[in-house]
Write a protein that holds these residues in place. Structure first.
Motif, PDB file in Angstrom:
ATOM      1  N   ARG A  59      13.609  -4.044   0.592  1.00 23.54           N
ATOM      2  CA  ARG A  59      13.375  -2.955   0.283  1.00 23.54           C
ATOM      3  C   ARG A  59      11.946  -2.575   0.452  1.00 23.54           C
ATOM      4  O   ARG A  59      11.134  -3.699  -0.104  1.00 23.54           O
ATOM      5  CB  ARG A  59      13.690  -2.746  -1.183  1.00 23.54           C
ATOM      6  N   SER A  60      11.353  -1.526   0.940  1.00 19.85           N
ATOM      7  CA  SER A  60      10.142  -1.262   0.930  1.00 19.85           C
ATOM      8  C   SER A  60       9.453  -0.792  -0.110  1.00 19.85           C
ATOM      9  O   SER A  60      10.095   0.049  -0.829  1.00 19.85           O
ATOM     10  CB  SER A  60       9.755  -0.490   2.445  1.00 19.85           C
ATOM     11  N   MET A  61       8.253  -0.913  -0.393  1.00 17.31           N
ATOM     12  CA  MET A  61       7.780  -0.432  -1.494  1.00 17.31           C
ATOM     13  C   MET A  61       7.012   1.066  -1.161  1.00 17.31           C
ATOM     14  O   MET A  61       6.327   1.143  -0.205  1.00 17.31           O
ATOM     15  CB  MET A  61       6.477  -1.263  -2.231  1.00 17.31           C
ATOM     16  N   ASN A  62       7.009   1.853  -2.339  1.00  9.56           N
ATOM     17  CA  ASN A  62       6.236   3.139  -2.045  1.00  9.56           C
ATOM     18  C   ASN A  62       4.919   2.903  -2.509  1.00  9.56           C
ATOM     19  O   ASN A  62       4.418   1.887  -2.957  1.00  9.56           O
ATOM     20  CB  ASN A  62       6.722   4.304  -2.875  1.00  9.56           C
ATOM     21  N   ALA A  63       3.952   3.980  -2.243  1.00  6.31           N
ATOM     22  CA  ALA A  63       2.369   3.741  -2.261  1.00  6.31           C
ATOM     23  C   ALA A  63       2.268   3.409  -3.752  1.00  6.31           C
ATOM     24  O   ALA A  63       1.265   2.510  -3.989  1.00  6.31           O
ATOM     25  CB  ALA A  63       1.806   5.031  -2.178  1.00  6.31           C
ATOM     26  N   ALA A  64       2.792   3.961  -4.740  1.00  4.28           N
ATOM     27  CA  ALA A  64       2.704   3.616  -6.334  1.00  4.28           C
ATOM     28  C   ALA A  64       2.964   2.163  -6.618  1.00  4.28           C
ATOM     29  O   ALA A  64       2.013   1.722  -7.132  1.00  4.28           O
ATOM     30  CB  ALA A  64       3.403   4.556  -7.141  1.00  4.28           C
ATOM     31  N   GLN A  65       3.941   1.827  -5.996  1.00  3.85           N
ATOM     32  CA  GLN A  65       4.111   0.418  -6.304  1.00  3.85           C
ATOM     33  C   GLN A  65       3.171  -0.657  -5.510  1.00  3.85           C
ATOM     34  O   GLN A  65       3.015  -1.650  -6.016  1.00  3.85           O
ATOM     35  CB  GLN A  65       5.653  -0.035  -5.671  1.00  3.85           C
ATOM     36  N   ARG A  66       2.790  -0.182  -4.486  1.00  4.06           N
ATOM     37  CA  ARG A  66       1.865  -1.253  -3.766  1.00  4.06           C
ATOM     38  C   ARG A  66       0.627  -1.063  -4.532  1.00  4.06           C
ATOM     39  O   ARG A  66      -0.183  -2.159  -4.665  1.00  4.06           O
ATOM     40  CB  ARG A  66       1.758  -0.703  -2.397  1.00  4.06           C
ATOM     41  N   LYS A  67       0.172  -0.100  -4.995  1.00  2.40           N
ATOM     42  CA  LYS A  67      -1.206   0.114  -5.772  1.00  2.40           C
ATOM     43  C   LYS A  67      -1.016  -0.651  -7.056  1.00  2.40           C
ATOM     44  O   LYS A  67      -1.845  -1.601  -7.388  1.00  2.40           O
ATOM     45  CB  LYS A  67      -1.405   1.536  -6.231  1.00  2.40           C
ATOM     46  N   GLU A  68       0.079  -0.816  -7.570  1.00  2.00           N
ATOM     47  CA  GLU A  68       0.450  -1.509  -8.832  1.00  2.00           C
ATOM     48  C   GLU A  68       0.254  -3.089  -8.481  1.00  2.00           C
ATOM     49  O   GLU A  68      -0.349  -3.766  -9.325  1.00  2.00           O
ATOM     50  CB  GLU A  68       1.817  -1.325  -9.478  1.00  2.00           C
TER      51      GLU A  68
END
Length: 105
Positions: A59-68
């Protein structure tokens, strides 16, 4: 007296032509028996009851998850650098080096 090279080649050519015709006849008989072979050998679809093996995808991460994750790892590495600067860092690697040094002596 033996056969000349040209005579041997002519006989070989005749034998090859005959074998080719036999193979063509055999192929015609097979395609008559199994018509799907003439269409490129496509097989029937698998039965619906059989579970299809799916390929596993990440599953790819969305931008918010990457930032977290980025913030969490930044804090982690900052704490590691601070721990190392204080001198209270992990002694596992240092202990191994010392043990290896003593063993070499």
């Amino acid at each position: 007296m033996g056969l000349s090279g040209e005579q041997i080649k002519a006989l070989a050519r005749q034998g090859a032509a005959q074998r080719y015709q036999e193979l063509q006849a055999e192929l015609a008989a097979l395609t008559a028996t199994f018509p799907e072979l003439a269409r490129g050998g496509k097989r029937r679809a698998a039965p619906a009851a059989a579970p299809k093996a799916s390929s596993r995808r990440r599953r790819s991460m969305n931008a918010a998850q990457r930032k977290e994750v980025s913030e969490r790892m930044s804090k982690y590495w900052a704490a590691r650098r601070a721990e190392k600067a204080d001198g209270s860092g992990s002694t596992k690697s240092k202990g191994r080096r010392k043990a290896a040094k003593k063993a070499a002596e």
